[in-house]
Design an enzyme around this catalytic site. Structure first.
Site, short mmCIF file in Angstrom:
data_model
loop_
_atom_site.label_atom_id
_atom_site.label_comp_id
_atom_site.label_asym_id
_atom_site.label_seq_id
_atom_site.Cartn_x
_atom_site.Cartn_y
_atom_site.Cartn_z
N ASN A 15 -27.18 64.31 -9.50
CA ASN A 15 -27.37 63.66 -8.19
C ASN A 15 -26.07 63.71 -7.38
O ASN A 15 -26.09 63.95 -6.18
CB ASN A 15 -27.84 62.22 -8.36
CG ASN A 15 -29.34 62.16 -8.61
OD1 ASN A 15 -30.14 62.35 -7.70
ND2 ASN A 15 -29.71 61.93 -9.86
N ARG A 66 -15.50 43.19 -18.84
CA ARG A 66 -15.98 43.64 -17.53
C ARG A 66 -15.03 43.30 -16.39
O ARG A 66 -14.86 44.06 -15.45
CB ARG A 66 -17.37 43.05 -17.24
CG ARG A 66 -17.97 43.62 -15.98
CD ARG A 66 -19.44 43.45 -15.92
NE ARG A 66 -19.82 42.07 -15.70
CZ ARG A 66 -21.07 41.67 -15.49
NH1 ARG A 66 -22.05 42.54 -15.50
NH2 ARG A 66 -21.35 40.41 -15.29
N MET A 91 -23.79 54.03 -15.63
CA MET A 91 -24.48 53.25 -16.66
C MET A 91 -23.88 51.87 -16.93
O MET A 91 -24.19 51.24 -17.93
CB MET A 91 -24.54 54.05 -17.97
CG MET A 91 -25.29 55.35 -17.85
SD MET A 91 -26.98 55.14 -17.22
CE MET A 91 -27.80 54.53 -18.69
N ILE A 93 -23.38 47.86 -15.76
CA ILE A 93 -23.93 46.81 -14.90
C ILE A 93 -22.77 46.09 -14.24
O ILE A 93 -21.83 45.66 -14.92
CB ILE A 93 -24.80 45.85 -15.73
CG1 ILE A 93 -26.03 46.62 -16.26
CG2 ILE A 93 -25.24 44.65 -14.88
CD1 ILE A 93 -26.91 45.83 -17.18
N ASN A 108 -28.17 52.93 -5.02
CA ASN A 108 -28.42 53.44 -6.37
C ASN A 108 -29.71 54.24 -6.34
O ASN A 108 -30.55 54.05 -5.47
CB ASN A 108 -28.58 52.26 -7.35
CG ASN A 108 -28.82 52.72 -8.79
OD1 ASN A 108 -28.19 53.68 -9.24
ND2 ASN A 108 -29.73 52.08 -9.49
N HIS A 110 -32.95 55.10 -8.88
CA HIS A 110 -33.56 54.68 -10.14
C HIS A 110 -34.82 55.52 -10.36
O HIS A 110 -35.63 55.68 -9.44
CB HIS A 110 -33.91 53.19 -10.07
CG HIS A 110 -34.53 52.70 -11.33
ND1 HIS A 110 -33.78 52.47 -12.48
CD2 HIS A 110 -35.82 52.42 -11.65
CE1 HIS A 110 -34.60 52.07 -13.44
NE2 HIS A 110 -35.83 52.02 -12.96
N SER A 137 -36.67 55.91 -6.83
CA SER A 137 -36.44 54.99 -5.71
C SER A 137 -34.95 54.96 -5.39
O SER A 137 -34.12 54.80 -6.28
CB SER A 137 -36.86 53.56 -6.09
OG SER A 137 -38.20 53.52 -6.52
N GLU A 144 -29.01 41.65 -9.03
CA GLU A 144 -30.07 41.79 -10.04
C GLU A 144 -30.35 43.28 -10.26
O GLU A 144 -30.56 44.03 -9.29
CB GLU A 144 -31.34 41.08 -9.57
CG GLU A 144 -32.29 40.80 -10.69
CD GLU A 144 -33.58 40.16 -10.20
OE1 GLU A 144 -34.60 40.29 -10.88
OE2 GLU A 144 -33.57 39.56 -9.12
N LEU A 145 -30.40 43.68 -11.53
CA LEU A 145 -30.51 45.09 -11.88
C LEU A 145 -31.79 45.73 -11.32
O LEU A 145 -32.89 45.22 -11.53
CB LEU A 145 -30.50 45.23 -13.41
CG LEU A 145 -30.44 46.65 -13.95
CD1 LEU A 145 -29.11 47.30 -13.64
CD2 LEU A 145 -30.72 46.66 -15.45
N ASP A 146 -31.63 46.83 -10.61
CA ASP A 146 -32.74 47.63 -10.06
C ASP A 146 -33.70 46.81 -9.20
O ASP A 146 -34.91 47.08 -9.14
CB ASP A 146 -33.54 48.30 -11.20
CG ASP A 146 -32.68 49.20 -12.06
OD1 ASP A 146 -31.72 49.77 -11.54
OD2 ASP A 146 -32.96 49.31 -13.27
N GLN A 172 -36.49 64.23 -11.37
CA GLN A 172 -35.09 64.54 -10.98
C GLN A 172 -35.01 65.52 -9.82
O GLN A 172 -34.16 65.37 -8.94
CB GLN A 172 -34.34 65.10 -12.19
CG GLN A 172 -33.75 64.01 -13.04
CD GLN A 172 -32.25 64.15 -13.22
OE1 GLN A 172 -31.74 65.25 -13.27
NE2 GLN A 172 -31.57 63.04 -13.31
C1 GRF Z 1 -31.06 59.97 -12.82
O1 GRF Z 1 -32.30 60.22 -13.38
C2 GRF Z 1 -31.06 58.68 -12.04
O2 GRF Z 1 -32.31 58.36 -11.53
C3 GRF Z 1 -30.64 57.66 -13.07
O3 GRF Z 1 -29.77 58.34 -13.93
C4 GRF Z 1 -30.02 59.73 -13.89
C5 GRF Z 1 -28.71 60.38 -13.59
O4 GRF Z 1 -28.75 61.77 -13.68
N1 GRF Z 1 -30.08 56.52 -12.42
P1 GRF Z 1 -27.55 62.63 -13.13
O5 GRF Z 1 -26.30 62.17 -13.85
O6 GRF Z 1 -27.45 62.42 -11.66
O7 GRF Z 1 -27.89 64.05 -13.47
#
Ligand code: GRF
Length: 219
Positions: A15, A66, A91, A93, A108, A110, A137, A144-146, A172
């Site tokens: 991404n 954290r 990854m 939080i 973000n 998701h 999305s 709050e997560l996602d 993806q």
């Molecule tokens: C993606 O599927 C995204 O939706 C999720 O983590 C993945 C990251 O993939 N949050 P990349 O590192 O962008 O290839």
């Protein structure tokens, strides 16, 4: 002046690469100024460097916790003054105070049609529930997560023979289209989050925008 984008990653960075390419080819009037990873040695860092982007590692050290991590991350971000912060497969939080500092500037992506399937293993959940459609999305980040307000979703078909990997790849491919698009909207001022709601082109966005890729089963 070009808006400044910082991208936070933890892994592959596909991404991140899609956003960076959209900036480089001019489809977004912004530039990716830095890619920050909490993990050293991940493929996304190499991809970013190959694209000519500055990279930083702000290592997560569980022994330090954290607060120390967020202090270092905050310092790295302050120094670079980003207008937009994109979490892209990041990854960790983040705490409420940290997220609130960047309210309206942090996005973000998701891999589900939120509010369905927050957290991990979304493709597995969609298959287990025998969903006919699934997707991704792009949302503003809140404590709050996602759970932050969703701006744009991609819809893909779930096929009877799909494995988790098939479905993940199909989703993806659409992430790489919708995420740069939303970043472009935010960077150009078309999109904002104010007065408690999301605004797009001067109008409140009552429900998320949706892009339909269901006919596109080859991907
Ligand atoms: C993606 O599927 C995204 O939706 C999720 O983590 C993945 C990251 O993939 N949050 P990349 O590192 O962008 O290839």
């Amino acid at each position: 002046m070009k808006r400044r984008v910082a991208i936070l990653i933890s892994g592959r960075g596909s991404n991140m690469a899609a956003i960076a390419r959209a900036c480089l080819d001019g489809s977004i009037n912004a530039g990716v100024n830095v890619v920050i990873s909490d993990r050293p040695g991940v493929p996304g860092l190499t991809t970013a460097r190959d694209l000519g982007i500055e990279t930083r590692i702000v290592p997560w050290q569980s022994a330090r916790g954290r607060q120390a991590f967020e202090r270092a991350l905050g310092e790295a971000l302050e120094a670079l003054r980003p207008d937009v912060i994109a979490l892209a497969g990041f990854m960790r939080i983040l705490s409420a105070p940290f997220v609130e500092r960047y309210a309206g500037r942090m996005l973000n992506i998701h891999p589900s049609l939120l509010p369905k399937y927050r957290g991990l293993h979304t493709h597995r959940c969609a298959l287990a529930a025998a969903d006919l459609e699934h997707g991704a999305s792009v949302h503003f980040v809140t404590a709050e997560l996602d759970a932050g307000p969703v701006v744009l979703q991609s819809r893909v078909a779930v096929l009877p023979q799909d494995t988790e990997a098939d479905l993940s790849a199909r989703v993806q491919a659409t992430e790489h289209i919708i995420y740069p698009k939303v970043i472009g909207w935010l960077a150009s001022g078309r999109l904002g989050w104010r007065e408690g709601g999301v605004w797009l082109d001067g109008r409140p966005l009552e429900t998320p925008m949706r892009e339909d890729f269901r006919a596109n089963v080859a991907t």
